[in-house]
Each structure stands twice: as C-alpha cells, then as structure tokens.
Design a protein around this motif. Structure first.
Motif, PDB file in Angstrom:
ATOM      1  N   GLU A 184       0.843  -1.193   0.000  1.00  0.00           N
ATOM      2  CA  GLU A 184       0.000   0.000   0.000  1.00  0.00           C
ATOM      3  C   GLU A 184       0.882   1.248   0.000  1.00  0.00           C
ATOM      4  O   GLU A 184       1.758   1.380   0.855  1.00  0.00           O
ATOM      5  CB  GLU A 184      -0.908   0.016   1.223  1.00  0.00           C
ATOM      6  N   PRO A 185       0.664   2.181  -0.936  1.00  0.00           N
ATOM      7  CA  PRO A 185       1.527   3.370  -1.005  1.00  0.00           C
ATOM      8  C   PRO A 185       1.456   4.215   0.262  1.00  0.00           C
ATOM      9  O   PRO A 185       0.396   4.403   0.856  1.00  0.00           O
ATOM     10  CB  PRO A 185       0.972   4.141  -2.205  1.00  0.00           C
TER      11      PRO A 185
ATOM     12  N   VAL B 108       5.596   5.913  -1.862  1.00  0.00           N
ATOM     13  CA  VAL B 108       6.539   4.810  -1.855  1.00  0.00           C
ATOM     14  C   VAL B 108       5.777   3.538  -1.511  1.00  0.00           C
ATOM     15  O   VAL B 108       4.835   3.553  -0.711  1.00  0.00           O
ATOM     16  CB  VAL B 108       7.690   5.065  -0.855  1.00  0.00           C
ATOM     17  N   ALA B 109       6.173   2.430  -2.153  1.00  0.00           N
ATOM     18  CA  ALA B 109       5.511   1.148  -1.914  1.00  0.00           C
ATOM     19  C   ALA B 109       6.480   0.029  -2.255  1.00  0.00           C
ATOM     20  O   ALA B 109       7.481   0.230  -2.952  1.00  0.00           O
ATOM     21  CB  ALA B 109       4.232   1.024  -2.752  1.00  0.00           C
TER      22      ALA B 109
ATOM     23  N   ASP C  78      11.543  -5.002  -4.043  1.00  0.00           N
ATOM     24  CA  ASP C  78      12.108  -3.664  -4.021  1.00  0.00           C
ATOM     25  C   ASP C  78      11.163  -2.651  -3.381  1.00  0.00           C
ATOM     26  O   ASP C  78       9.938  -2.766  -3.468  1.00  0.00           O
ATOM     27  CB  ASP C  78      12.426  -3.195  -5.446  1.00  0.00           C
ATOM     28  N   VAL C  79      11.743  -1.652  -2.753  1.00  0.00           N
ATOM     29  CA  VAL C  79      11.014  -0.463  -2.330  1.00  0.00           C
ATOM     30  C   VAL C  79      11.138   0.547  -3.461  1.00  0.00           C
ATOM     31  O   VAL C  79      12.241   0.799  -3.958  1.00  0.00           O
ATOM     32  CB  VAL C  79      11.602   0.101  -1.027  1.00  0.00           C
ATOM     33  N   CYS C  80      10.026   1.133  -3.890  1.00  0.00           N
ATOM     34  CA  CYS C  80      10.028   2.002  -5.066  1.00  0.00           C
ATOM     35  C   CYS C  80       9.265   3.290  -4.819  1.00  0.00           C
ATOM     36  O   CYS C  80       8.207   3.279  -4.169  1.00  0.00           O
ATOM     37  CB  CYS C  80       9.382   1.294  -6.265  1.00  0.00           C
TER      38      CYS C  80
ATOM     39  N   ASP D 216       9.872   1.299 -15.270  1.00  0.00           N
ATOM     40  CA  ASP D 216       8.425   1.015 -15.242  1.00  0.00           C
ATOM     41  C   ASP D 216       7.624   2.155 -14.620  1.00  0.00           C
ATOM     42  O   ASP D 216       6.682   1.936 -13.856  1.00  0.00           O
ATOM     43  CB  ASP D 216       8.150  -0.293 -14.487  1.00  0.00           C
ATOM     44  N   GLY D 217       8.013   3.396 -14.935  1.00  0.00           N
ATOM     45  CA  GLY D 217       7.256   4.544 -14.469  1.00  0.00           C
ATOM     46  C   GLY D 217       7.538   4.983 -13.051  1.00  0.00           C
ATOM     47  O   GLY D 217       6.894   5.907 -12.548  1.00  0.00           O
ATOM     48  N   GLY D 218       8.480   4.343 -12.380  1.00  0.00           N
ATOM     49  CA  GLY D 218       8.858   4.718 -11.020  1.00  0.00           C
ATOM     50  C   GLY D 218      10.355   4.619 -10.846  1.00  0.00           C
ATOM     51  O   GLY D 218      11.116   4.545 -11.821  1.00  0.00           O
TER      52      GLY D 218
END
Length: 246
Positions: free
Chosen positions: A151-152, A177-178, A183-185, A223-225
């Motif tokens: 969950e962000p 962040v999620a 991975d944390v992204c 991937d957009g992040g």
C-alpha cells in the motif's frame, strides 16, 4: 504511512531545515568543457565505526547512485550554503577520472566516496565545509524497511533539480513509496537530477510523534517509477566492501 497534506507539508519544511545542506549536485561528462550528459544528486552520510578514549570514530561518505558516477569526468557542485567563509569556494569541484573517485557497489546501485579528499580540497583553498549529514540515527534499518508494504505511503525526496537555465535548485517533493516485489520504489517518475537523491518516509515513534527515516537513495527510473537502494542494503554493502580496512 500515508499522511494528510498538512502533515506532509510540515515534514517537507522540517526536512529542508534538518538536511537541506546534506545534498550536492553532481554531473558527468566526457571531457572538460563538454556539455553534461547526466545529472544527479549526492548526499553526505556519516556512520559510527567505533570509539576510542578520545571519543567516537565517525566515517563520512558522499553517496549517490552508481549510474551518476561512471564517467571520465565529473563535477560536484558547491552550493553557497555548504561552504564558508562566503565567497571563497568556487562554484564546483572538477574531478578527472570521476569514476575512479568512487567505491562502486553495482549490486546495490550505489557509489560511495570517502570525504577525506573533499575536506582536503577545501583546506588547501582556504575554506571549509558547512554541511549536514544523514546519520545512522536517521537511516532506516532493516525493520523500518521491512515495514514498507504494497500500500503506497508518503515519501519525501530531497534533491537538486535542473532548471531551464542550468541552475540546480533545492527541491523537496512529496511522492508515494511502496513495495514492488522485493524492491522499495518511488511510484512515479522523478525529474532530471533526482537520481542519487535521498528518499525519506516517516513512522510513529514510541512516544507517538512522527520520526523521519531515510529509506535510501533514488536509483534510475524503471516502469514509471524509481527503485530505492535501501539503507539496510547500503550499510551491509559498505561494511562488506571495507571490512579489511577498519
């Protein structure tokens, strides 16, 4: 932890006050005088490595993403707020063999520079650093990193962007962040200059107040992040890399 907008704004203000002088702009290029072909942010990190009768022994690093530190030439910008006395330091430190100045840890995506040379550079030229550092007390440990879920939650990136005129303004942005797989992204694409910047979150401290934690540093987008090189991995990699020198 997902915060309301008012609290997020308060955290941004506190972050700039506490760590606004911890970050420096970096750029890379192929030869002196050439236009930069990449921009990033680096930040000071200090860790306690032991103690003696004279006091604690602290090791200070300048950290950035490995992608920012692999060029033949590079430049570390000198913001007026991080040097004193005023007007003595130049605008930047030009470094030939830029890639050779860093300890490269590609398995983490990290480049780390011991800061002894930076302090020596300043002393030789009649000025000294006036910085803040991300410390071990602020760096997120393995437990804090593990609490980042799918969950962000609110995230805060402290970086030096790239303006149209080429200047590098201090910017603190609120993101999300999620956890994505292992991975944390940061879940959105960040502007130019943000790779290598520290990313922060907050969590509830035992007394109920909010505690600021540096999750790690921003890696190149995917991937957009942006994946984050988390501090549990950073600390383990640094410890392993220099184990024979302590």
């Amino acid at each position: 932890m997902l915060l309301d907008q008012e609290t997020e704004n308060e955290v941004v203000h506190e972050l700039c006050q506490l760590l606004g002088r911890a970050i420096l702009p970096v750029s890379r290029f192929d030869r002196p005088g050439a236009a930069a072909d990449g921009y990033g942010t680096a930040f000071f990190y200090s860790e306690l490595v032991g103690s003696t009768d004279d006091g604690d022994v602290v090791h200070e690093w300048l950290l950035t993403a490995d992608a920012c530190a692999g060029a033949p030439y590079g430049e570390i910008g000198l913001r007026p707020s991080v040097t004193e006395p005023a007007g003595v330091a130049s605008d930047a430190i030009l470094l030939p063999d830029f890639a050779g100045q860093w300890l490269h840890l590609p398995e983490v995506g990290l480049a780390a520079m011991p800061t002894g040379g930076l302090h020596g550079h300043a002393e030789d030229r009649g000025w000294h650093w006036r910085t803040q550092q991300v410390t071990e007390a602020v760096a997120a440990g393995a437990d804090a990193v593990a609490r980042v879920g799918a969950e962000p939650g609110s995230a805060f990136v402290l970086a030096l962007g790239v303006a149209e005129d080429g200047s590098r303004p201090l910017e603190a942005v609120v993101e999300r962040v999620a956890r994505v797989g292992d991975d944390v992204c940061v879940t959105t694409e960040l502007p130019t200059g943000y790779v290598g910047a520290p990313a922060f979150a907050v969590e509830a401290a035992p007394g109920g107040e909010l505690a600021l934690r540096c999750l790690g540093l921003v890696l190149p987008g995917a991937d957009g992040g942006h994946p984050v090189a988390t501090f549990d991995r950073i600390q383990s990699a640094l410890t392993a890399a220099i184990a024979g020198y302590r």
